[in-house]
Scaffold this motif. Structure first.
Motif, mmCIF file in Angstrom:
data_model
loop_
_atom_site.group_PDB
_atom_site.id
_atom_site.type_symbol
_atom_site.label_atom_id
_atom_site.label_comp_id
_atom_site.label_asym_id
_atom_site.label_seq_id
_atom_site.Cartn_x
_atom_site.Cartn_y
_atom_site.Cartn_z
ATOM 1 N N GLU A 224 15.887 12.133 3.868
ATOM 2 C CA GLU A 224 15.091 11.356 2.921
ATOM 3 C C GLU A 224 14.023 10.534 3.610
ATOM 4 O O GLU A 224 12.941 10.328 3.069
ATOM 5 C CB GLU A 224 16.008 10.436 2.115
ATOM 6 C CG GLU A 224 15.317 9.710 0.988
ATOM 7 C CD GLU A 224 16.282 8.920 0.133
ATOM 8 O OE1 GLU A 224 15.824 8.206 -0.784
ATOM 9 O OE2 GLU A 224 17.494 9.010 0.401
ATOM 10 N N THR A 225 14.288 10.027 4.824
ATOM 11 C CA THR A 225 13.348 9.153 5.517
ATOM 12 C C THR A 225 12.969 9.746 6.865
ATOM 13 O O THR A 225 13.639 10.648 7.394
ATOM 14 C CB THR A 225 13.965 7.761 5.728
ATOM 15 O OG1 THR A 225 15.141 7.882 6.550
ATOM 16 C CG2 THR A 225 14.340 7.131 4.400
ATOM 17 N N LYS A 226 11.893 9.200 7.429
ATOM 18 C CA LYS A 226 11.426 9.660 8.734
ATOM 19 C C LYS A 226 12.375 9.249 9.849
ATOM 20 O O LYS A 226 12.616 10.004 10.793
ATOM 21 C CB LYS A 226 10.032 9.092 8.998
ATOM 22 C CG LYS A 226 9.025 9.392 7.900
ATOM 23 C CD LYS A 226 7.760 8.576 8.049
ATOM 24 C CE LYS A 226 6.830 8.740 6.861
ATOM 25 N NZ LYS A 226 5.640 7.881 6.953
ATOM 26 N N ARG A 227 12.911 8.030 9.752
ATOM 27 C CA ARG A 227 13.854 7.573 10.774
ATOM 28 C C ARG A 227 15.122 8.409 10.770
ATOM 29 O O ARG A 227 15.695 8.674 11.832
ATOM 30 C CB ARG A 227 14.187 6.100 10.533
ATOM 31 C CG ARG A 227 13.025 5.157 10.793
ATOM 32 C CD ARG A 227 13.467 3.718 10.732
ATOM 33 N NE ARG A 227 12.374 2.793 11.049
ATOM 34 C CZ ARG A 227 12.490 1.475 11.121
ATOM 35 N NH1 ARG A 227 13.670 0.926 10.879
ATOM 36 N NH2 ARG A 227 11.455 0.713 11.419
ATOM 37 N N ALA A 245 11.668 17.886 14.751
ATOM 38 C CA ALA A 245 11.431 17.149 13.503
ATOM 39 C C ALA A 245 10.018 17.393 13.005
ATOM 40 O O ALA A 245 9.096 17.616 13.788
ATOM 41 C CB ALA A 245 11.672 15.653 13.710
ATOM 42 N N VAL A 246 9.854 17.312 11.695
ATOM 43 C CA VAL A 246 8.547 17.386 11.042
ATOM 44 C C VAL A 246 8.526 16.320 9.950
ATOM 45 O O VAL A 246 9.292 16.403 8.983
ATOM 46 C CB VAL A 246 8.282 18.776 10.423
ATOM 47 C CG1 VAL A 246 6.993 18.757 9.610
ATOM 48 C CG2 VAL A 246 8.190 19.831 11.503
ATOM 49 N N HIS A 247 7.661 15.326 10.122
ATOM 50 C CA HIS A 247 7.508 14.287 9.099
ATOM 51 C C HIS A 247 6.147 13.632 9.270
ATOM 52 O O HIS A 247 5.368 13.970 10.161
ATOM 53 C CB HIS A 247 8.634 13.249 9.183
ATOM 54 C CG HIS A 247 8.828 12.642 10.532
ATOM 55 N ND1 HIS A 247 7.976 11.693 11.058
ATOM 56 C CD2 HIS A 247 9.777 12.853 11.475
ATOM 57 C CE1 HIS A 247 8.403 11.349 12.254
ATOM 58 N NE2 HIS A 247 9.480 12.036 12.538
ATOM 59 N N GLY A 248 5.843 12.679 8.420
ATOM 60 C CA GLY A 248 4.503 12.117 8.357
ATOM 61 C C GLY A 248 4.106 11.260 9.530
ATOM 62 O O GLY A 248 2.912 11.067 9.775
#
Length: 596
Positions: A224-227, A245-248
């Motif tokens: 759910e979150t980047k962390r 990882a792939v996130h904003g």
């Protein structure tokens, strides 16, 4: 079904399930209408607006594949990359542009992009763009393109905003639905679903065992979150799995590096947020894990839609914590699933091994013999001239190099501590101390028997052995004012003080009135030894019996011959009389308030 309508130039609203080929539905028709590229034509004729960068790359790859024979010039523009390559490509001329709303408006504002000749406009995943707050940007882009155009809008669902957008900007659109009304609500039939109620601290252990099941290929884990993504990646790497990882918060180069490594098989676990839940079409994704419970039923369907695509089968596992049961029941009722009450599951539960095909005795650490993936470091990161600041907590490429540099640093030379006395080392002091006169020892004896110290430390100097000290005893009377008082508390026992030639001085015994004297040395006692002065008498306090009693009355020093000093008012009146001029003839002026 949508392709004949699109080729005829009609406006279309397409609604279909993920993995059904919506990209080719509008891509083939767009490329057919744009035609072959021309040298004198540099402004774009087709425009595709997508919500995320990963989806822009995915759409571009599909359009390049479809335009293999035509040779159409297709350009991808999105944020996180340098402007210069995109501006240079626009100057050379393009036919179709695929981009995100923010970068498209930036290029238009800088006057590098002209949308005045757009014939075909496509809004892909319009419902997702509305979720991300792109509706004002989409309206601005629509106003920049000509009114005489073909508009195709593709969305998995039709919220009220999409309907309002279609009424304002589409010309008598045709609604093409590839399934029934509840098509999006129906999960992919080729995907086997498991929903377990788990504990937060045990989810990573279940994932580690799941990744060792039989027949597993590429796996996507959604957080759910980047962390949470960074934390899961670190945990899996420590257990021996090749994960990324792939996130904003990652730079665009790092995101593309992770996706390329995942497609090429250098890593087999991709941990991502919902940014990768739509439009990412990767072959051989066999398992999808919802590490955190989805927010709604649409997110759930898009997540598990990453597997079981194009007729393939897949497995989707969803973890639901105790506080997320209410949210999951809403999703379960909306999708008409059979998991209203998820099974309580732990990493040692037998059904985890039987349902997923995990060998018995599998632990949460990948054996070294099975660690055959090259890892993320094997995929080179592309220098994209990224804009902005990278805020990721995850490991970067240069962090390992920094650790190696720290290891190669030479150790600090330990300091040699030397005991000194007066700035000189002990080796220099010892020879001089051997030749020093015995006066220093006598001074130590004098300091040991000073009255002020004897008052605090009542000590007894034991007689020295005859073999060591052969000297007469000098007696000194003890004065009365420095004698120990009986009202003082008893001193502590067990402490000794060395004085002179190491006489044993024990505390708590009467003070001896003798002091050992060294042979041939006269030990004088200084006359200026501090003596405690006698306490000054305090004046007696006068406490009156009554508060109204007169204790002290000042004497009257006035006499009868003394004149009374005039007051300030009388002095001012006298000064005014003196200052008034007197009139001639002894006549006074008129009285105040009288007649003249």
């Amino acid at each position: 079904m949508a392709l004949p309508l699109a080729l005829s130039g009609q406006d279309i609203i397409g609604q279909a399930r993920t993995g059904t080929g919506k990209t080719y539905a509008f891509g083939v028709a767009m490329l057919q209408r744009v035609g072959k590229p021309r040298k004198n034509r540099k402004k774009p004729r087709g425009l595709v607006v997508v919500p995320t960068r990963e989806l822009a790359l995915q759409v571009t790859e599909d359009l390049v594949t479809a335009a293999g024979k035509l040779g159409s010039r297709i350009l991808t523009v999105y944020g996180g990359r340098a402007y210069e390559p995109q501006i240079e490509a626009l100057k050379q001329g393009v036919d179709v542009i695929v981009g995100t709303p923010g970068r498209l408006l930036d290029l238009v504002k800088q006057k590098h992009l002209d949308l005045s000749q757009i014939n075909v406009l496509v809004l892909d995943e319009a419902d997702r763009m509305l979720d991300l707050g792109f509706l004002p940007d989409i309206e601005r882009i629509i106003k920049l393109v000509p009114d005489e155009r073909q508009t195709m809008l593709f969305s998995a669902t039709l919220p009220g905003e999409i309907v309002g957008l279609s009424r304002r900007y589409l010309n008598r659109p045709t609604h093409v639905r590839a399934e029934t009304n509840d098509a999006e609500a129906e999960a992919t039939p080729q995907t086997t679903q498991f929903v377990w109620r788990t504990h937060r601290m045990d989810k990573i252990e279940i994932v580690a065992r799941l990744l060792q099941c039989e027949g597993r290929g590429l796996t996507m884990v959604f957080c759910e979150t980047k962390r949470a993504c960074d934390k899961v990646v670190e945990e899996l790497k420590d257990r021996g799995f090749a994960a990324a990882a792939v996130h904003g918060d990652l730079g665009q180069g790092q995101r593309e590096q992770a996706l390329r490594a995942f497609r090429n098989g250098k890593i087999d676990v991709l941990v991502a947020t919902d940014v990768a839940a739509r439009g990412i079409d990767i072959d051989d994704v066999t398992h999808v894990v919802n590490y955190d419970c989805p927010q709604d039923e649409k997110t759930y369907v898009h997540r598990i839609g990453r597997t079981g695509r194009a007729g393939r089968t897949g497995v989707a596992v969803t973890f639901v914590e105790w506080e997320e049961l209410t949210r999951w029941k809403v999703i379960n009722n909306a999708l008409s699933l059979a998991f209203a009450d998820p099974v309580e599951t732990y990493s040692t539960s037998p059904h985890v091994f039987s349902d997923l095909g995990i060998p018995e005795g599998t632990k949460g650490v990948l054996p070294r013999a099975n660690r055959s993936r090259a890892g993320l470091a094997a995929e080179e990161i592309e220098d994209l001239g990224e804009t902005g600041r990278i805020r990721s907590r995850g490991p970067r490429k240069g962090r390992d190099e920094e650790r190696e540099e720290r290891r190669e640093r030479p150790a600090r030379t330990p300091r040699e501590r030397r005991r000194t006395r007066g700035g000189r080392s002990a080796a220099e002091v010892v020879p001089e101390a051997a030749e020093a006169p015995l006066a220093e020892e006598a001074e130590e004896i004098v300091e040991a028997v000073r009255p002020e110290r004897r008052r605090d430390r009542v000590a007894d100097t034991a007689p020295a052995p005859a073999a060591e000290v052969q000297s007469p005893v000098v007696e000194r009377p003890v004065e009365a004012d420095v004698a120990p008082r009986n009202d003082q508390p008893a001193p502590r026992r067990g402490r000794t003080r060395k004085a002179g030639l190491n006489p044993e001085v024990s505390l708590g015994e009467p003070v001896a009135e003798t002091t050992p004297e060294l042979p041939g040395l006269e030990v004088p006692f200084p006359d200026d030894a501090p003596v405690e002065p006698a306490p000054r008498p305090q004046p007696e306090k006068i406490i009156p019996a009554s508060p109204f009693m007169v204790i002290f009355q000042s004497p009257d020093l006035a006499t009868d011959d003394d004149e009374i000093a005039p007051s300030a008012a009388s002095e001012r009146a006298q000064s005014r009389r003196r200052s008034q001029p007197r009139s001639g003839g002894g006549q006074r002026g008129p009285r105040r308030g009288g007649q003249s």
